[in-house]
Structure formats: structure tokens, C-alpha cells
Design a protein around this motif. Structure first.
Motif, short mmCIF file in Angstrom:
data_model
loop_
_atom_site.label_atom_id
_atom_site.label_comp_id
_atom_site.label_asym_id
_atom_site.label_seq_id
_atom_site.Cartn_x
_atom_site.Cartn_y
_atom_site.Cartn_z
N TYR A 33 0.84 -1.20 0.00
CA TYR A 33 0.00 0.00 0.00
C TYR A 33 0.87 1.24 0.00
CZ TYR A 33 -3.62 -3.21 1.75
OH TYR A 33 -4.51 -4.25 1.93
N TYR A 35 0.39 5.32 1.07
CA TYR A 35 -0.42 6.33 1.73
C TYR A 35 0.34 7.66 1.68
CZ TYR A 35 -3.46 2.80 3.87
OH TYR A 35 -4.36 1.78 4.09
N PHE A 91 3.97 7.25 2.77
CA PHE A 91 4.20 6.02 3.51
C PHE A 91 3.90 4.82 2.64
CE2 PHE A 91 4.90 7.63 7.71
CZ PHE A 91 4.14 8.79 7.82
N PRO A 99 -6.83 -8.74 2.28
CA PRO A 99 -7.62 -7.67 2.90
C PRO A 99 -9.04 -8.13 3.17
CG PRO A 99 -6.30 -6.80 1.13
CD PRO A 99 -6.16 -8.30 1.07
N GLY A 100 -9.55 -7.73 4.29
CA GLY A 100 -10.91 -8.10 4.68
C GLY A 100 -10.94 -9.28 5.62
N SER A 101 -9.87 -10.02 5.71
CA SER A 101 -9.82 -11.11 6.68
C SER A 101 -9.13 -10.60 7.94
CB SER A 101 -9.08 -12.32 6.12
OG SER A 101 -7.75 -11.99 5.77
N ALA A 102 -9.67 -10.96 9.07
CA ALA A 102 -9.26 -10.32 10.31
C ALA A 102 -7.77 -10.38 10.56
CB ALA A 102 -10.01 -10.97 11.48
N GLY A 103 -7.18 -11.52 10.34
CA GLY A 103 -5.76 -11.63 10.66
C GLY A 103 -4.85 -10.93 9.69
N ASN A 105 -5.27 -7.81 8.39
CA ASN A 105 -5.40 -6.37 8.27
C ASN A 105 -4.38 -5.57 9.04
OD1 ASN A 105 -7.59 -7.37 7.00
ND2 ASN A 105 -9.03 -5.93 7.84
N VAL A 106 -3.31 -6.20 9.47
CA VAL A 106 -2.29 -5.48 10.21
C VAL A 106 -1.18 -5.11 9.24
CG1 VAL A 106 -0.67 -5.55 12.10
CG2 VAL A 106 -2.86 -6.74 12.29
N LEU A 107 -1.09 -3.84 8.97
CA LEU A 107 -0.07 -3.34 8.05
C LEU A 107 1.20 -3.00 8.81
CD1 LEU A 107 -2.08 -0.91 5.75
CD2 LEU A 107 -1.73 -3.36 5.52
N PHE A 109 4.29 -0.55 8.44
CA PHE A 109 4.62 0.67 7.72
C PHE A 109 6.12 0.91 7.68
CE2 PHE A 109 0.75 3.02 6.74
CZ PHE A 109 -0.20 2.29 7.44
N GLY A 110 6.54 1.57 6.61
CA GLY A 110 7.88 2.09 6.55
C GLY A 110 7.96 3.44 7.25
#
Lengths: 118, 110
Positions: A33, A35, A91, A99-103, A105-107, A109-110
Motif C-alpha cells: 500500500y 499512503y 508512507f 484484505p478483509g480477513s481479520a488476521g 489487516n495489520v499493516l 509501515f515504513g
């Protein structure tokens, strides 16, 4: 494991010039991703890659921005030509899951690439 | 579309005092909620997350957050702040991509 790496950490360019930001995600992370945070505002979604494919680029502000992800590994974000309003911190983040599955969704980041357009 | 509001732009707290950062979200379904922190010169670091289950979640660095569906809130707390907690804190909700609040800057005074 190595984290998400971004460079340059800071770039200062003149209006009208071109800048390319690079992101190396965590090895094996298919989801990448971008941002952006402009001065004092929210961090906003730009786009999402799954491997080398653009899954969602709804946040890209205009056609001066071009993102690529060669071979599904690192990604670049090019701004050409840069305008004053492009200044901000860009970022990159990655995750391994869907994406969309609970486990998933933890990104991770740089540290971000700060872009200053004069 | 989902949205996140962090009402406090800047909070100053004394070292050793308690801290609470407010976060309200707008989201139609059960949200996935997060708190991230950005220390000076660093990237965004995940403090804690809520997906389901126990509404009080524990995170790193002694932080906790409580999910209150009735109030659409996910406030972050720490009982006793340390000078190293000076940073900017972001609440986020996830619907296939993160939506962030505007952030709260925390200053810790000696």
C-alpha cells in the motif's frame, strides 16, 4: 525479519521536476500500500497492489502520479511533474494476508519518504 | 464510507500522569480498529488492534484501548506516561484499506 524500507527519506525538488520514491516491502508480502500525509492532515490511502497488480488505485490524486510494482517485489511511486501541493510524507506499508480477513489487516509501515516541492 | 475523528489535535500531559486519547469512528459494520504511533523520525508503529471479542485490548508500551459500540468509540489509555511517549498517535478503521484520523500530538512535560 527486515521491515518495510523506503527511500529516499527526504527529497527536496523544484516544482516541475520529477521524483521517484521507492518502497521495499517485507519479503513475501503480496499486499503493498501507498499512503500520503500532507501537512497536518489525515493520512490518506493512495493505492494497493496485490503482487504486481493494482488492486485499488482510487486514492491516486491525478495522472501526475504513477505507481509500479515490478515483479511483485519493490514498488516505485513517481510524481511527474511535481507540484507544490504534492509536498508531504509518503508512507508505504505491506501485509501478507488477504484484505478483509481479520488476521490480515495489520499493516507494517515504513518510516516514510518526506517530499518537499519548492 | 468509514471515517475516523480524533477530537484532540494536541494534548500535553505531565510525566507519570494518565493519558486518554479519544477516537470516534463511523462505520456500518463491525469495525477493525487500530491505534498507531509515530515517534519523531520513525515510521508508524502498531500499538494495538481490535477485531472482535473482549472490548478491552492491551497493546505494547503499556497502552490499552476500549471498544464501545454504543458510543462508536475506541479510546486509547495509559495509566502513567513516560517521556518517551511523546509522539503523534493515530486511530484507524479498516475496510479493506485503512482510514486514519487526523492524529493527536502528545507532549510530555517533566
Amino acid at each position: 525479519e527486515a521491515g518495510v524500507t523506503q527511500f529516499p527519506s527526504h527529497s527536496v525538488i523544484e516544482k516541475g521536476q520529477t521524483v521517484t520514491l521507492r518502497c521495499d516491502p517485507i519479503s513475501g508480502h503480496d499486499n503493498l500500500y501507498w499512503y500520503r500525509r500532507v501537512m497536518g492532515k489525515e493520512i490518506k490511502f493512495l493505492l494497493h497492489f496485490v503482487k504486481e497488480s493494482k488492486q485499488d488505485e482510487s486514492g491516486m490524486p491525478n495522472n501526475r502520479f504513477l505507481a509500479e510494482r515490478t515483479g511483485g517485489t519493490y514498488s516505485t511511486l513517481k510524481v511527474q511533474p511535481a507540484e507544490l501541493e504534492d509536498s508531504g510524507v509518503y508512507f508505504c506499508a505491506s501485509t501478507s494476508g488477504t484484505p478483509g480477513s481479520a488476521g490480515a489487516n495489520v499493516l507494517t509501515f515504513g518510516a516514510g519518504s518526506r517530499l518537499t516541492v519548492l | 464510507a468509514q471515517s475516523v475523528t480524533q477530537p484532540d489535535i494536541h494534548i500535553t500531559v505531565s510525566e507519570g500522569a494518565s493519558l486518554e486519547l479519544r477516537c470516534n469512528y463511523s462505520y456500518g459494520a463491525t469495525p477493525y480498529l487500530f491505534w498507531y504511533v509515530q515517534s519523531p523520525g520513525q515510521g508508524l508503529q502498531l500499538l494495538l488492534k481490535y477485531f472482535s471479542g473482549d472490548t478491552l485490548v492491551q497493546g505494547i508500551k503499556g497502552f490499552e484501548a476500549e471498544f464501545k459500540r454504543s458510543q462508536s468509540s475506541f479510546n486509547l489509555r495509559k495509566p502513567s506516561v513516560h517521556w518517551s511517549d511523546a509522539a503523534e498517535y493515530f486511530c484507524a478503521v479498516d475496510d479493506y484499506k485503512l482510514s486514519f484520523g487526523a492524529g493527536t500530538t502528545v507532549t510530555v512535560r517533566a
